[in-house]
Scaffold this motif. Structure first.
Motif, PDB file in Angstrom:
ATOM      1  N   GLU A  97      -2.166   9.589 -49.413  1.00 54.16           N
ATOM      2  CA  GLU A  97      -1.966  11.061 -49.081  1.00 54.16           C
ATOM      3  C   GLU A  97      -2.453  11.972 -50.256  1.00 54.16           C
ATOM      4  O   GLU A  97      -2.190  11.833 -51.474  1.00 54.16           O
ATOM      5  CB  GLU A  97      -0.567  11.542 -48.900  1.00 54.16           C
ATOM      6  CG  GLU A  97      -0.441  12.660 -48.113  1.00 54.16           C
ATOM      7  CD  GLU A  97       0.978  12.778 -47.615  1.00 54.16           C
ATOM      8  OE1 GLU A  97       1.729  11.942 -47.941  1.00 54.16           O
ATOM      9  OE2 GLU A  97       1.093  13.901 -47.043  1.00 54.16           O
ATOM     10  N   LEU A  98      -3.498  12.742 -49.823  1.00 55.51           N
ATOM     11  CA  LEU A  98      -4.133  13.600 -50.903  1.00 55.51           C
ATOM     12  C   LEU A  98      -3.211  14.532 -51.468  1.00 55.51           C
ATOM     13  O   LEU A  98      -2.122  15.038 -50.932  1.00 55.51           O
ATOM     14  CB  LEU A  98      -5.271  14.345 -50.214  1.00 55.51           C
ATOM     15  CG  LEU A  98      -6.283  13.678 -49.302  1.00 55.51           C
ATOM     16  CD1 LEU A  98      -7.304  14.869 -48.984  1.00 55.51           C
ATOM     17  CD2 LEU A  98      -6.823  12.597 -49.978  1.00 55.51           C
ATOM     18  N   ALA A  99      -3.403  14.785 -52.884  1.00 52.57           N
ATOM     19  CA  ALA A  99      -2.373  15.447 -53.739  1.00 52.57           C
ATOM     20  C   ALA A  99      -2.119  17.034 -52.812  1.00 52.57           C
ATOM     21  O   ALA A  99      -3.037  17.536 -52.262  1.00 52.57           O
ATOM     22  CB  ALA A  99      -2.821  15.985 -54.889  1.00 52.57           C
ATOM     23  N   GLU A 136     -10.090  12.833 -38.768  1.00 57.75           N
ATOM     24  CA  GLU A 136      -8.696  12.397 -38.472  1.00 57.75           C
ATOM     25  C   GLU A 136      -8.693  11.415 -37.524  1.00 57.75           C
ATOM     26  O   GLU A 136      -7.949  10.914 -36.529  1.00 57.75           O
ATOM     27  CB  GLU A 136      -8.261  13.525 -37.531  1.00 57.75           C
ATOM     28  CG  GLU A 136      -8.323  14.851 -38.128  1.00 57.75           C
ATOM     29  CD  GLU A 136      -6.893  14.936 -38.904  1.00 57.75           C
ATOM     30  OE1 GLU A 136      -5.882  14.354 -38.162  1.00 57.75           O
ATOM     31  OE2 GLU A 136      -6.751  15.508 -40.010  1.00 57.75           O
ATOM     32  N   VAL A 137      -9.556  10.539 -37.715  1.00 59.45           N
ATOM     33  CA  VAL A 137      -9.639   8.869 -37.162  1.00 59.45           C
ATOM     34  C   VAL A 137      -8.283   8.260 -37.301  1.00 59.45           C
ATOM     35  O   VAL A 137      -7.820   7.755 -36.199  1.00 59.45           O
ATOM     36  CB  VAL A 137     -10.804   8.018 -37.574  1.00 59.45           C
ATOM     37  CG1 VAL A 137     -10.770   6.731 -37.057  1.00 59.45           C
ATOM     38  CG2 VAL A 137     -12.186   8.729 -37.201  1.00 59.45           C
ATOM     39  N   ARG A 147       0.558  11.646 -35.296  1.00 57.67           N
ATOM     40  CA  ARG A 147       0.848  10.504 -36.220  1.00 57.67           C
ATOM     41  C   ARG A 147       1.807  10.891 -37.443  1.00 57.67           C
ATOM     42  O   ARG A 147       2.730  10.272 -37.832  1.00 57.67           O
ATOM     43  CB  ARG A 147      -0.062   9.406 -36.574  1.00 57.67           C
ATOM     44  CG  ARG A 147       0.289   8.049 -37.311  1.00 57.67           C
ATOM     45  CD  ARG A 147      -0.852   7.230 -37.331  1.00 57.67           C
ATOM     46  NE  ARG A 147      -0.973   6.500 -36.037  1.00 57.67           N
ATOM     47  CZ  ARG A 147      -0.287   5.606 -35.740  1.00 57.67           C
ATOM     48  NH1 ARG A 147       0.923   5.135 -36.402  1.00 57.67           N
ATOM     49  NH2 ARG A 147      -0.253   4.824 -34.489  1.00 57.67           N
ATOM     50  N   THR A 148       1.293  12.121 -38.203  1.00 56.20           N
ATOM     51  CA  THR A 148       1.915  12.157 -39.464  1.00 56.20           C
ATOM     52  C   THR A 148       3.223  12.963 -38.988  1.00 56.20           C
ATOM     53  O   THR A 148       4.016  13.225 -39.984  1.00 56.20           O
ATOM     54  CB  THR A 148       1.362  13.076 -40.067  1.00 56.20           C
ATOM     55  OG1 THR A 148       0.904  14.243 -39.246  1.00 56.20           O
ATOM     56  CG2 THR A 148      -0.163  12.636 -40.660  1.00 56.20           C
ATOM     57  N   TRP A 204      -2.455  17.378 -36.473  1.00 52.40           N
ATOM     58  CA  TRP A 204      -3.275  16.853 -37.016  1.00 52.40           C
ATOM     59  C   TRP A 204      -3.091  16.723 -38.643  1.00 52.40           C
ATOM     60  O   TRP A 204      -2.408  17.452 -39.231  1.00 52.40           O
ATOM     61  CB  TRP A 204      -4.679  18.015 -36.958  1.00 52.40           C
ATOM     62  CG  TRP A 204      -4.909  18.165 -35.591  1.00 52.40           C
ATOM     63  CD1 TRP A 204      -4.591  19.249 -34.876  1.00 52.40           C
ATOM     64  CD2 TRP A 204      -5.716  17.138 -34.602  1.00 52.40           C
ATOM     65  NE1 TRP A 204      -5.207  18.903 -33.470  1.00 52.40           N
ATOM     66  CE2 TRP A 204      -5.947  17.657 -33.330  1.00 52.40           C
ATOM     67  CE3 TRP A 204      -6.159  15.820 -35.084  1.00 52.40           C
ATOM     68  CZ2 TRP A 204      -6.555  17.130 -32.242  1.00 52.40           C
ATOM     69  CZ3 TRP A 204      -6.598  15.033 -33.670  1.00 52.40           C
ATOM     70  CH2 TRP A 204      -7.005  15.859 -32.516  1.00 52.40           C
ATOM     71  N   GLY A 205      -3.773  15.969 -39.404  1.00 54.72           N
ATOM     72  CA  GLY A 205      -3.497  15.603 -40.672  1.00 54.72           C
ATOM     73  C   GLY A 205      -3.847  16.723 -41.503  1.00 54.72           C
ATOM     74  O   GLY A 205      -3.172  17.166 -42.427  1.00 54.72           O
ATOM     75  N   PHE A 206      -4.971  17.518 -41.242  1.00 51.96           N
ATOM     76  CA  PHE A 206      -5.594  18.562 -42.118  1.00 51.96           C
ATOM     77  C   PHE A 206      -4.330  19.634 -41.932  1.00 51.96           C
ATOM     78  O   PHE A 206      -4.412  20.563 -42.917  1.00 51.96           O
ATOM     79  CB  PHE A 206      -6.652  19.102 -41.576  1.00 51.96           C
ATOM     80  CG  PHE A 206      -6.992  19.541 -40.226  1.00 51.96           C
ATOM     81  CD1 PHE A 206      -7.700  18.776 -39.237  1.00 51.96           C
ATOM     82  CD2 PHE A 206      -6.564  20.814 -39.819  1.00 51.96           C
ATOM     83  CE1 PHE A 206      -7.859  19.117 -37.845  1.00 51.96           C
ATOM     84  CE2 PHE A 206      -6.652  21.310 -38.559  1.00 51.96           C
ATOM     85  CZ  PHE A 206      -7.214  20.412 -37.648  1.00 51.96           C
ATOM     86  N   GLN A 207      -3.660  19.886 -41.013  1.00 52.99           N
ATOM     87  CA  GLN A 207      -2.663  20.876 -40.970  1.00 52.99           C
ATOM     88  C   GLN A 207      -1.602  20.456 -42.090  1.00 52.99           C
ATOM     89  O   GLN A 207      -1.114  21.551 -42.430  1.00 52.99           O
ATOM     90  CB  GLN A 207      -2.143  20.810 -39.607  1.00 52.99           C
ATOM     91  CG  GLN A 207      -3.015  21.203 -38.448  1.00 52.99           C
ATOM     92  CD  GLN A 207      -2.461  21.247 -37.113  1.00 52.99           C
ATOM     93  OE1 GLN A 207      -1.712  19.997 -36.732  1.00 52.99           O
ATOM     94  NE2 GLN A 207      -2.381  22.060 -36.158  1.00 52.99           N
ATOM     95  N   THR A 208      -1.484  19.592 -42.384  1.00 48.21           N
ATOM     96  CA  THR A 208      -0.339  19.051 -43.607  1.00 48.21           C
ATOM     97  C   THR A 208      -0.938  19.713 -44.976  1.00 48.21           C
ATOM     98  O   THR A 208      -0.301  19.926 -45.719  1.00 48.21           O
ATOM     99  CB  THR A 208      -0.274  17.566 -43.906  1.00 48.21           C
ATOM    100  OG1 THR A 208      -1.327  17.099 -44.209  1.00 48.21           O
ATOM    101  CG2 THR A 208       0.355  16.882 -42.476  1.00 48.21           C
ATOM    102  N   GLN A 209      -2.338  20.064 -45.022  1.00 48.57           N
ATOM    103  CA  GLN A 209      -2.694  20.550 -46.213  1.00 48.57           C
ATOM    104  C   GLN A 209      -3.003  22.194 -45.923  1.00 48.57           C
ATOM    105  O   GLN A 209      -3.634  22.796 -46.640  1.00 48.57           O
ATOM    106  CB  GLN A 209      -4.018  20.041 -46.514  1.00 48.57           C
ATOM    107  CG  GLN A 209      -3.540  18.432 -47.108  1.00 48.57           C
ATOM    108  CD  GLN A 209      -3.817  18.516 -48.709  1.00 48.57           C
ATOM    109  OE1 GLN A 209      -4.684  19.199 -49.095  1.00 48.57           O
ATOM    110  NE2 GLN A 209      -3.114  17.360 -48.941  1.00 48.57           N
TER     111      GLN A 209
END
Lengths: 469, 481
Positions: free
Chosen positions: A260-262, A284-285, A291-292, A297-302
């Motif tokens: 997971e990116l910092a 986001e493949v 899933r997170t 979307w994963g980018f929303q976690t950042q």
């Protein structure tokens, strides 16, 4: 023997009330059992594992690799379980590489595919058809900002190729930036973006640079995002003309070992890249579609909004389908020439994709990933207390990684032990994935219908296997 | 139902008849047995087809166009002035939202080989989907192995190692990478007017400016196209082959990675490579240490009729063969076939394709091969294709606007020109005729650099009656110009 303090702790612990407590407490003494599943697989009458393996060696090329010393012949699947040629059931904790999102042969997906197959399977977008339009609308609804123009392709690789093309055309610049330890595809262009030597053939991959990976576990700056981001600025200032085409990253690196990116990294980097004229691409493949757990979307976690989003794998529950979503401004540059994909957006894949979106919403899979995921991670972190070999437990939702090391300080990859445990888990009935440059990370990314009992079984199996090392 | 041809209608002017036809909104599917006569004044009738499509209850064409404009690529185009909403297909016919039947002369761009919704193929897909749809090749599954074996058995020489991808672009990308790795050289040669794909590498090999975006596409050289109709040397294959020699001598280090070609160029307008070209080029490339890659995405899988693969019509055995489109009857599937020796280059690192070789696509592909054999579709392509070409050639004698009729089997092209001597492309007329043909119930495609070539690439179950209908409709439409 447990002393009074330990006993009190155990009694007061949250998981005592659960019936499987007994099983868990004695997990290191006996092999755990698969959760029950009311389903009988169809008796398999096809070629045996050996026959299939021989044919593969002859007709599918020497570069085709497989898992396990004694390769597994998987002939049937149902939700989060797989069955081999003997009818033995396995817990699928890898989902065909994070691909089977709703579950193997999910009835609603099957129905959508079957019905569309009987009507019209393929005609291309030179004629109209409602399936592609409805699916594009469904996807656009899930996107923030002005991300609403959809291009359909057939794989993650094709999606990332297209995203790279868009970035270069829109910005008028050439240089792409990607993270070390990333995986973005297997074609000549995307091999350039990919940054793991095992996957990079020695061919020209021009105008792509890899920056220091904001890896909290192995990275030189720990979790300090600003120091990692500084490397991007350094590269732009000293390694380019000052202008770049774009930046691409996964929010949780998949092939690279569930890294997971910092936190806060993308926000800083996106600003730097945009200042240099570049576009920001979120791959986001693997992390998409809830899933997170915490976000869709994963980018929303950042807490960022990219300019282009690529997706594949889970989008179709296994259908060969990929997509690129971007803004109308960026899409405009593509209209200079003809861009066409024969199979992309075909009625069957579009119908299947739309069914996937509906099922994930209806069955509340994102929340489910959050719940089961946190339960799983908690149990794994407890396991980490028990075994020194577990160097790191990371991830979120049902995108989890367990890194094994022989020395917690040096973080020496425990390659051999990982391989042994991998096989042991299979014997116990758990199929996980492997990742990381050194192949020492277990990837736990099951179909999103994976439940708490499955999670418990998985951890117990891991516990049991590790105790036998 | 009214009889199509009455004595009154014969007396009416052609224009009146045409507009009446439109106003009535004909339903050809229930027309009686009236045979196509090819006469100028009578409208041709769709061959009989004992089948009623299910009623369509979905969104209308207008709604779909609106959504496409909003949510899909602005570069996405569609055919016809009034875009067609195709909702159902059966064998060589398509149905629109009103249940109207059309003869599919384009096959979803040479993709639907067995026929829309062919029962054997659909059955294979449904059975496999219900069993296991996706698990990746990290585990075994017999579907991929059986299909690879069946595909290999269709190949000559030592071509028997298969890599599965999801499209023609992916297949050609992989082929180009393999050639570069195997030879250690970077230069790839392709033909002007070729189409090989739209990813970074294949866009370089593609050679028509409207398909090439302004991005770096290094390492590819384009040689003169051995185009018998428009090329400088007519059908003299060997003269064109000299350009390849020149190119290697002066434009490369003298050693190349390879040469990629389509035996009959698809997007480029059904251009069949001049005879004797490939045999000359083959030896030139071999001398320069390169590999020969046959792009069989459109001309492969029985479509040319005389042989299973397009390259077989030219008497060479390539080192790598790529395919897609017809191999799966519409399912997203592509493949690269090469020799065991060449395949070893990929062992240097990991190559992986998540969806490639999945059980459903390979089960469908295998079913396609079986159907082609069982229903003798290659022979049908040959017989019907030759008949169709013959009729089209007769049409050429009748209409000045037809500059050339070419192709093989059910991969045929009709090039329209306003002047036979100067070969000026009749791009506007092509659109008009295409639209008229659609109104009469025939769907075909177009291609060529100038967009002035009709592409006739129907499902291989196309029969003689269909061929007659297609030609009669084309005849009728051209007479109305």
């Amino acid at each position: 023997m447990a002393n009074r303090k330990t006993l009190t702790y155990i009694v007061n612990a949250k998981w005592v009330s659960n019936l499987s407590f007994i099983r868990r407490f004695s997990s290191s003494l006996q092999p755990p059992e698969l959760p029950p599943f009311d389903y009988q697989p169809v008796p398999y009458k096809g070629p045996s594992a050996h026959q299939v393996f021989e044919k593969r060696k002859k007709f599918l090329g020497p570069s085709l690799f497989h898992y396990y010393q004694k390769p597994l012949n998987i002939v049937e699947g149902k939700m989060q379980y797989l069955f081999d040629e003997d009818g033995r059931r396995y817990l699928d904790a890898f989902a065909g590489i994070v691909t089977v999102s709703c579950g193997h042969c999910h009835p609603e997906i099957l129905r959508a595919i079957e019905e569309q197959n009987k009507l019209l399977q393929h005609a291309t977008t030179i004629y109209l058809h409602h399936a592609i339009a409805d699916f594009a609308e469904g996807l656009a609804e899930k996107m923030p900002g002005n991300l609403k123009v959809v291009y359909f392709v057939n794989s993650g690789t094709e999606a990332n190729e297209l995203a790279m093309l868009m970035a270069r055309l829109y910005s008028g610049n050439l240089g792409m930036i990607a993270l070390r330890n990333a995986y973005h595809g297997g074609s000549a262009g995307t091999i350039g973006l990919t940054a793991l030597k095992t996957w990079k053939y020695p061919i020209p991959q021009g105008e792509i640079h890899h920056v220091v990976n904001p890896n909290p576990y192995r990275g030189v700056f720990g979790s300090d995002a600003s120091l990692y981001a500084q490397d991007v600025q350094d590269h732009i200032d000293h390694g380019t003309s000052g202008r770049v085409a774009g930046f691409i990253s996964e929010t949780i690196q998949g092939v690279g070992g569930a890294v997971e990116l910092a936190p806060g990294y993308l926000k800083m980097v996106y600003e730097m890249v945009r200042k240099a004229g570049g576009v920001c691409i979120a791959d986001e493949v693997q992390t998409g579609f809830g899933r997170t757990g915490s976000h869709y979307w994963g980018f929303q976690t950042q807490d960022v909004i990219p300019d282009i989003v690529t997706m594949a794998k889970g989008i179709g529950n296994g259908l060969p389908l990929g997509a690129v979503v971007t803004t109308p401004e960026i899409a405009q540059v593509m209209s200079q020439k003809i861009q066409f994909n024969t199979f992309g957006g075909n009625p069957v894949c579009s119908a299947g994709g739309l069914a996937v979106l509906k099922v994930l919403d209806k069955e509340n899979r994102q929340k489910h990933c959050a719940d089961v995921g946190s339960h799983l991670i908690t149990r794994l972190k407890n396991l980490q207390q028990k075994y020194d070999i577990i160097g790191d437990v990371r991830g979120r939702g049902l995108m989890v990684g367990i890194e094994l090391v022989t020395d917690r300080k040096d973080k020496t990859p425990a390659k051999a032990e990982t391989a042994v445990l991998f096989e042991k888990l299979r014997e116990l009935g758990v199929l996980v994935g492997k990742g990381g440059l050194h192949g020492n990370v277990f990837r736990i990314k099951p179909p999103m219908c994976f439940n708490k009992d499955d999670a418990d079984f998985l951890v117990d199996a891991l516990d049991y296997s590790m105790s036998k090392l | 139902m009214q009889r199509l041809v009455t004595s009154t209608s014969l007396l009416r002017s052609a224009k009146d008849q045409f507009s009446r036809l439109r106003a009535r909104g004909r339903w050809f599917s229930s027309m009686p047995e009236h045979a196509a006569t090819g006469s100028k004044n009578e409208e041709p009738v769709l061959p009989r087809f004992e089948y009623s499509p299910p009623r369509y209850m979905g969104p209308t064409a207008e709604e779909i166009v609106r959504k496409r404009k909003e949510f899909l690529s602005p570069s996405m185009f569609y055919l016809y002035k009034k875009p067609l909403n195709i909702v159902h297909g059966k064998m060589q016919y398509l149905f629109d939202e009103n249940g109207r039947r059309y003869l599919d002369g384009f096959g979803g761009i040479a993709t639907v080989s067995c026929g829309h919704g062919h029962p054997d193929v659909v059955q294979a897909i449904v059975n496999q989907t219900n069993n296991i749809q996706h698990s990746t090749i990290l585990y075994l599954n017999h579907a991929i192995a059986d299909f690879a074996e069946a595909l290999a058995s269709k190949m000559p020489g030592d071509l028997k190692v298969v890599f599965f991808t999801n499209s023609g672009t992916e297949a050609n990308e992989l082929a180009m990478m393999i050639a570069r790795l195997y030879t250690g050289c970077q230069d790839v040669i392709s033909l002007r007017n070729a189409y090989h794909g739209n990813a970074a590498g294949t866009m370089g090999a593609t050679a028509m400016c409207n398909w090439k975006f302004n991005v770096v596409q290094s390492g590819v050289h384009h040689t003169q196209n051995p185009d018998p109709y428009r090329g400088a040397f007519g059908s003299d294959g060997e003269k064109y082959a000299k350009d390849v020699e020149d190119l290697i001598r002066f434009g490369t280090s003298g050693h190349v990675a390879g040469f990629i070609f389509e035996a009959i160029q698809g997007v480029g307008g059904i251009v069949e490579l001049a005879p004797n070209y490939l045999t000359s080029v083959y030896s030139t490339i071999k001398k320069a240490g390169g590999l020969v890659i046959a792009d069989e995405v459109q001309c492969g899988v029985a479509r040319t009729g005389s042989n299973f693969w397009g390259f077989q019509n030219h008497g060479i055995v390539p080192d790598i063969v790529t395919m897609a489109k017809g191999i799966g009857n519409g399912i997203p599937l592509g493949a690269v076939v090469t020799t065991p020796e060449i395949a070893t280059v990929l062992t240097r690192r990991n190559y992986f394709n998540t969806f490639g070789g999945n059980p459903v696509s390979t089960a469908a592909g295998h079913a396609v091969l079986k159907v082609i054999e069982k229903e003798k579709l290659q022979e049908n392509a040959h017989v019907v294709g030759s008949y169709l070409k013959e009729r089209l050639c007769s049409l050429k004698d009748k209409h000045e606007i037809i500059g050339d009729v070419r192709g093989r089997g059910l991969l045929l092209g009709v090039e329209l020109v306003t002047d036979r001597k100067s070969k000026t492309p009749a791009s506007a007329e092509v659109l008009e005729v295409m639209d008229n043909m659609k109104d009469l119930g025939v769907l075909i495609g177009k291609g060529g650099f100038y967009g002035n070539v009709f592409r006739v690439t129907p499902p291989l179950c196309f029969n003689k009656q269909d061929a007659d209908f297609l030609v009669d409709v084309m005849d009728y439409s051209m007479s109305k110009l």
